[in-house]
Design a protein around this motif. Structure first.
Motif, mmCIF file in Angstrom:
data_model
loop_
_atom_site.group_PDB
_atom_site.id
_atom_site.type_symbol
_atom_site.label_atom_id
_atom_site.label_comp_id
_atom_site.label_asym_id
_atom_site.label_seq_id
_atom_site.Cartn_x
_atom_site.Cartn_y
_atom_site.Cartn_z
ATOM 1 N N ILE A 122 0.828 -1.205 0.000
ATOM 2 C CA ILE A 122 0.000 0.000 0.000
ATOM 3 C C ILE A 122 0.862 1.254 0.000
ATOM 4 O O ILE A 122 1.731 1.417 0.855
ATOM 5 C CB ILE A 122 -0.915 0.006 1.248
ATOM 6 N N GLY A 123 0.594 2.150 -0.961
ATOM 7 C CA GLY A 123 1.236 3.462 -0.924
ATOM 8 C C GLY A 123 0.763 4.205 0.309
ATOM 9 O O GLY A 123 -0.423 4.151 0.662
ATOM 10 N N TYR A 124 1.699 4.900 0.971
ATOM 11 C CA TYR A 124 1.364 5.519 2.248
ATOM 12 C C TYR A 124 2.049 6.878 2.354
ATOM 13 O O TYR A 124 3.274 6.963 2.272
ATOM 14 C CB TYR A 124 1.828 4.599 3.385
ATOM 15 N N PRO A 125 1.278 7.939 2.528
ATOM 16 C CA PRO A 125 1.882 9.272 2.603
ATOM 17 C C PRO A 125 2.365 9.600 4.013
ATOM 18 O O PRO A 125 1.764 9.178 4.998
ATOM 19 C CB PRO A 125 0.714 10.186 2.239
ATOM 20 N N GLU A 126 3.436 10.352 4.086
ATOM 21 C CA GLU A 126 3.862 10.869 5.390
ATOM 22 C C GLU A 126 2.748 11.758 5.941
ATOM 23 O O GLU A 126 2.376 11.675 7.097
ATOM 24 C CB GLU A 126 5.163 11.651 5.235
ATOM 25 N N ALA A 127 2.216 12.593 5.057
ATOM 26 C CA ALA A 127 1.044 13.414 5.373
ATOM 27 C C ALA A 127 0.089 13.283 4.187
ATOM 28 O O ALA A 127 0.522 13.380 3.040
ATOM 29 C CB ALA A 127 1.439 14.874 5.586
ATOM 30 N N PRO A 128 -1.191 13.039 4.439
ATOM 31 C CA PRO A 128 -2.143 12.919 3.327
ATOM 32 C C PRO A 128 -2.109 14.146 2.422
ATOM 33 O O PRO A 128 -1.904 15.271 2.886
ATOM 34 C CB PRO A 128 -3.494 12.786 4.028
ATOM 35 N N ASP A 129 -2.276 13.915 1.123
ATOM 36 C CA ASP A 129 -2.332 15.020 0.164
ATOM 37 C C ASP A 129 -3.411 14.716 -0.871
ATOM 38 O O ASP A 129 -4.175 13.759 -0.704
ATOM 39 C CB ASP A 129 -0.960 15.281 -0.469
ATOM 40 N N GLU A 130 -3.476 15.510 -1.929
ATOM 41 C CA GLU A 130 -4.541 15.330 -2.919
ATOM 42 C C GLU A 130 -4.366 14.067 -3.759
ATOM 43 O O GLU A 130 -5.284 13.659 -4.461
ATOM 44 C CB GLU A 130 -4.676 16.563 -3.826
ATOM 45 N N TYR A 131 -3.193 13.412 -3.701
ATOM 46 C CA TYR A 131 -2.935 12.216 -4.488
ATOM 47 C C TYR A 131 -2.983 10.921 -3.680
ATOM 48 O O TYR A 131 -3.148 9.848 -4.241
ATOM 49 C CB TYR A 131 -1.559 12.312 -5.166
ATOM 50 N N LEU A 132 -2.792 11.037 -2.372
ATOM 51 C CA LEU A 132 -2.744 9.833 -1.550
ATOM 52 C C LEU A 132 -3.119 10.149 -0.111
ATOM 53 O O LEU A 132 -2.558 11.062 0.497
ATOM 54 C CB LEU A 132 -1.336 9.218 -1.595
ATOM 55 N N THR A 133 -4.076 9.374 0.395
ATOM 56 C CA THR A 133 -4.474 9.491 1.799
ATOM 57 C C THR A 133 -4.080 8.196 2.507
ATOM 58 O O THR A 133 -3.474 7.315 1.904
ATOM 59 C CB THR A 133 -5.997 9.698 1.928
ATOM 60 N N LYS A 134 -4.480 8.070 3.733
ATOM 61 C CA LYS A 134 -4.215 6.847 4.489
ATOM 62 C C LYS A 134 -5.428 5.909 4.476
ATOM 63 O O LYS A 134 -5.474 4.922 5.189
ATOM 64 C CB LYS A 134 -3.802 7.201 5.922
ATOM 65 N N ASN A 135 -6.407 6.203 3.603
ATOM 66 C CA ASN A 135 -7.654 5.430 3.565
ATOM 67 C C ASN A 135 -7.448 3.957 3.256
ATOM 68 O O ASN A 135 -8.120 3.101 3.827
ATOM 69 C CB ASN A 135 -8.635 6.027 2.555
ATOM 70 N N SER A 136 -6.535 3.634 2.339
ATOM 71 C CA SER A 136 -6.331 2.227 1.991
ATOM 72 C C SER A 136 -5.799 1.442 3.188
ATOM 73 O O SER A 136 -6.262 0.334 3.467
ATOM 74 C CB SER A 136 -5.374 2.099 0.803
ATOM 75 N N ALA A 137 -4.846 2.014 3.900
ATOM 76 C CA ALA A 137 -4.319 1.348 5.095
ATOM 77 C C ALA A 137 -5.428 1.186 6.134
ATOM 78 O O ALA A 137 -5.547 0.121 6.769
ATOM 79 C CB ALA A 137 -3.150 2.131 5.676
ATOM 80 N N GLN A 138 -6.254 2.199 6.299
ATOM 81 C CA GLN A 138 -7.352 2.131 7.267
ATOM 82 C C GLN A 138 -8.386 1.080 6.853
ATOM 83 O O GLN A 138 -8.907 0.346 7.697
ATOM 84 C CB GLN A 138 -7.990 3.503 7.422
ATOM 85 N N PHE A 139 -8.672 0.997 5.565
ATOM 86 C CA PHE A 139 -9.592 -0.016 5.043
ATOM 87 C C PHE A 139 -9.070 -1.415 5.373
ATOM 88 O O PHE A 139 -9.795 -2.257 5.895
ATOM 89 C CB PHE A 139 -9.757 0.158 3.526
ATOM 90 N N HIS A 140 -7.804 -1.657 5.072
ATOM 91 C CA HIS A 140 -7.221 -2.970 5.344
ATOM 92 C C HIS A 140 -7.201 -3.271 6.841
ATOM 93 O O HIS A 140 -7.499 -4.393 7.265
ATOM 94 C CB HIS A 140 -5.818 -3.070 4.734
ATOM 95 N N GLU A 141 -6.865 -2.280 7.628
ATOM 96 C CA GLU A 141 -6.857 -2.449 9.088
ATOM 97 C C GLU A 141 -8.251 -2.845 9.583
ATOM 98 O O GLU A 141 -8.399 -3.731 10.424
ATOM 99 C CB GLU A 141 -6.406 -1.143 9.733
ATOM 100 N N HIS A 142 -9.268 -2.198 9.041
ATOM 101 C CA HIS A 142 -10.657 -2.489 9.406
ATOM 102 C C HIS A 142 -11.023 -3.944 9.088
ATOM 103 O O HIS A 142 -11.881 -4.539 9.755
ATOM 104 C CB HIS A 142 -11.581 -1.514 8.669
#
Length: 181
Positions: A122-142
């Motif tokens: 999963i691509g993971y941003p140091e800080a969320p931006d307009e191209y990448l958030t932390k949503n994918s990691a959160q989805f998988h964690e869920h």
């Protein structure tokens, strides 16, 4: 509202799947590809995956809303009980529970194959931006995945560095003295 059908993909689904994937290549750092693959290349990817692994699509009223598939983890024989999983949803189809349904169906199919460990890159941003958030990691964690590793600033897209994380989910039991490996 029409019922959602989860079915096995085929190469004839390529154009619909590529439309979904193309959005992520062009507009996000979710995919680290820079160029959208050709339809011939993409159909080849589907066919190659289907030789051994499930490739599922979610369909409503004849329209493909998303897809999920598995592939080899690392590619050596000792890893045959593990698989890498991937999911993409049409942007307008997110937030409707389709991701969960696709991953649950994928997990069932992989479990029947004897797969015990699932991995998501999963691509993971140091800080969320307009191209990448932390949503994918959160989805998988869920869905029960846990972070297994991080590679720092290993991907560069849109003039920015992004981390990549690996997340893991154990779906099968591991015997003390496995005889089938």
């Amino acid at each position: 509202m029409n019922e959602i059908e989860i079915r096995m993909a085929n190469v004839n689904d390529g154009e619909a799947l590529l439309r979904i994937y193309g959005y992520y290549v062009r507009n996000t750092a979710i995919s680290f590809e820079y160029e959208v693959p050709t339809i011939v290349e993409f159909r080849g990817r589907i066919a190659n995956t289907l030789k051994k692994y499930p490739y599922l699509v979610a369909v409503r009223g004849g329209e493909i809303l998303g897809y999920a598939y598995a592939g080899p983890f690392v590619g050596r024989a000792a890893y045959d009980w593990s698989a890498e999983v991937t999911i993409y949803l049409a942007p307008e189809s997110r937030g409707q529970g389709l991701g969960r349904r696709l991953y649950e169906a994928l997990e069932q199919a992989l479990s029947k194959m004897g797969i015990k460990n699932l991995y998501a890159c999963i691509g993971y941003p140091e800080a969320p931006d307009e191209y990448l958030t932390k949503n994918s990691a959160q989805f998988h964690e869920h869905l029960g995945y846990v972070r297994a590793g991080v590679f720092h600033k290993c991907g560069c897209k849109f003039g920015r560095w992004y981390d990549m994380i690996w997340m893991e989910k154990i779906i099968g039991s591991h015997g003390e003295n496995p005889v089938d490996c």
